[in-house]
Design a protein around this motif. Sequence first.
Motif, short mmCIF file in Angstrom:
data_model
loop_
_atom_site.label_atom_id
_atom_site.label_comp_id
_atom_site.label_asym_id
_atom_site.label_seq_id
_atom_site.Cartn_x
_atom_site.Cartn_y
_atom_site.Cartn_z
N GLU A 318 0.95 -1.16 0.12
CA GLU A 318 -0.03 0.06 -0.14
C GLU A 318 1.00 1.31 -0.25
N LYS A 319 1.73 1.64 0.19
CA LYS A 319 2.40 2.10 1.24
C LYS A 319 3.09 2.44 -1.03
N ALA A 320 3.92 1.58 -1.20
CA ALA A 320 4.62 2.16 -2.85
C ALA A 320 3.41 2.36 -3.77
N THR A 321 1.52 1.47 -3.34
CA THR A 321 1.02 2.60 -4.83
C THR A 321 0.77 3.65 -4.57
N GLU A 322 0.52 4.05 -3.01
CA GLU A 322 0.12 5.21 -2.15
C GLU A 322 2.07 6.17 -2.95
N ARG A 323 3.02 5.96 -2.61
CA ARG A 323 4.16 6.18 -3.44
C ARG A 323 4.56 6.56 -4.06
N ALA A 324 3.58 5.81 -5.13
CA ALA A 324 3.54 5.68 -6.59
C ALA A 324 2.41 6.76 -7.02
N LYS A 325 1.20 6.84 -6.12
CA LYS A 325 1.07 7.92 -6.89
C LYS A 325 0.88 9.34 -6.65
N LEU A 326 1.67 9.28 -5.78
CA LEU A 326 2.00 11.04 -4.90
C LEU A 326 3.07 11.26 -5.99
N GLU A 327 4.37 9.92 -6.77
CA GLU A 327 5.13 10.00 -7.52
C GLU A 327 4.34 10.93 -8.31
N LYS A 328 3.60 10.00 -9.03
CA LYS A 328 3.12 10.81 -10.09
C LYS A 328 2.37 11.90 -10.00
N GLN A 329 1.63 11.72 -9.81
CA GLN A 329 1.46 13.36 -8.56
C GLN A 329 1.91 14.95 -8.63
N GLN A 330 3.26 14.57 -8.00
CA GLN A 330 4.11 14.88 -8.00
C GLN A 330 5.37 15.27 -9.67
N ILE A 331 4.95 14.75 -10.25
CA ILE A 331 5.96 14.14 -11.69
C ILE A 331 4.79 15.10 -12.94
N GLN A 332 3.66 15.34 -12.01
CA GLN A 332 1.85 16.11 -13.25
C GLN A 332 2.91 17.14 -12.63
N LYS A 333 2.71 17.69 -11.64
CA LYS A 333 2.79 18.86 -10.84
C LYS A 333 4.29 19.90 -11.41
N THR A 334 4.96 18.52 -11.43
CA THR A 334 6.68 19.38 -11.86
C THR A 334 6.53 20.21 -13.00
N ILE A 335 5.58 18.42 -13.99
CA ILE A 335 5.82 18.55 -15.68
C ILE A 335 4.74 20.55 -15.34
N GLU A 336 3.60 20.59 -15.24
CA GLU A 336 3.07 21.25 -15.59
C GLU A 336 3.93 22.75 -14.87
N ALA A 337 4.61 23.06 -13.71
CA ALA A 337 5.63 23.52 -13.20
C ALA A 337 6.80 24.19 -14.32
#
Length: 447
Positions: A318-337
């Motif tokens: 679950e931690k890995a799934t949540e980490r992947a989800k947050l990393e995906k959001q982080q990557i998305q926000k990073t790309i947007e930024a």
Amino acid sequence: MLTFFGILILIIGVISLVITPFFNSSKALAWFTKTRSLQLIAFGFVLSVLSGLLFYAEPGTAYAVQYPWGSQKAVFRQGIHTKMWGRLIPIQFELPIKYVIPDSEGDLGEQSQYANVDKAKYWAFSDAVKARIATSVVISINTVDEDQFLSVADRNKTERNLIRSRIIPNIDQSIKNTCKLMDAQDYISGQASDFDRYFKDQLENGMYVLEEYITNESVETIGDSMTIRTITNNKESKQKRFRIKKINGEPVRERGNSLKSYGLTVIQAVVTEIDWESTFDKRLQLQKEEVAQTQLEKQQAEREFYRAQKETAKGEAEKATERAKLEKQQIQKTIEAETRAKVAEFNLIEERKKYEVAQFKAKTQKTMADAQSYENAKLVTAGLTPQERAEWEYKTSVNVARELKDLRLPQIYFESGGKQGEQGNLLQNLIGAELAKKMLSKPSSKR
């Protein structure tokens, strides 16, 4: 047996031969004639002589034949051989000797005429635990060396005496020594094979010489690394034990106490069954229950461990799934930024270009304004305002064309002897002067 029957028949024949003449009238003795009595005597004699002259050697049995005149021989092959009224000492090729634990009725079970079976005895182990030990031993005699076989047969007289006086004492001594080398607990804990090995080795090669030694009871540690407690029993902290005495790594053995010295070979020597005393049986039962409980608790602990591992793995997943989800959001926000930064950078470049263009325009306008200002300054210096200058330029451009149309130049003019370029300038000056005079006169007249 044949000798007995032969002698019996011989006696009957002699008696019938003696009493038949005195009872001729007796019908009961009518069959015993003189001829028949002689036949009985002859048959009995032959039968008795034949049994002492020859014997039948059974298969699997060796015979020591001792003749009346003092010589002897060994017979190892089956069949009919000469005895010559000598003495026979039969010994089996292999001697089975068994100790058997009797059942509740004291029965030793099915027996064989070729096996020597006895009741198992009680023996004490090193920790004073007693038990009945059932063993199965097979001893083979030497059928290669005839002299040694005859010596063993001559000294022991019979097979039974060989077993009782030589073999069984060695078996008992081997069991006794082997029991001293280990505890009963050691035996049931995996040293049963060592027991068989020590037992057979002593039977074949000689008894071990044992020596006593003192062992200190090991200190039992209870607790974790933070709290240490030790348990000792002062009364039983030292225990007398026995071990094999060795010299140069080889066990020391008792001299002259070996089956090998009799040409006997141990083919088999194993423990078939052990009947522990009742107190030890109770202890074993308690140990079994304790082991079973320990195994159950161990299984439960392992089950809890694996359940915890499962929960941990599930949490990690679950931690890995949540980490992947947050990393995906982080990557998305990073790309947007990064996109906004790129856009801002491009906008900055665009504004910079606009700024540079505006600078160039401003410089151009300034240059043009400076030129215009310079021109106005010149006009002012000349006495004309800029408005007037502009109006003058306009009127000049309009009226010049009109005046040139109506301009009448003098028909006659003088020219100097100058060059051709100077003539052109003179003409231009005249035209300009005439035009200027007309233009200047018209506004003054209107006023």
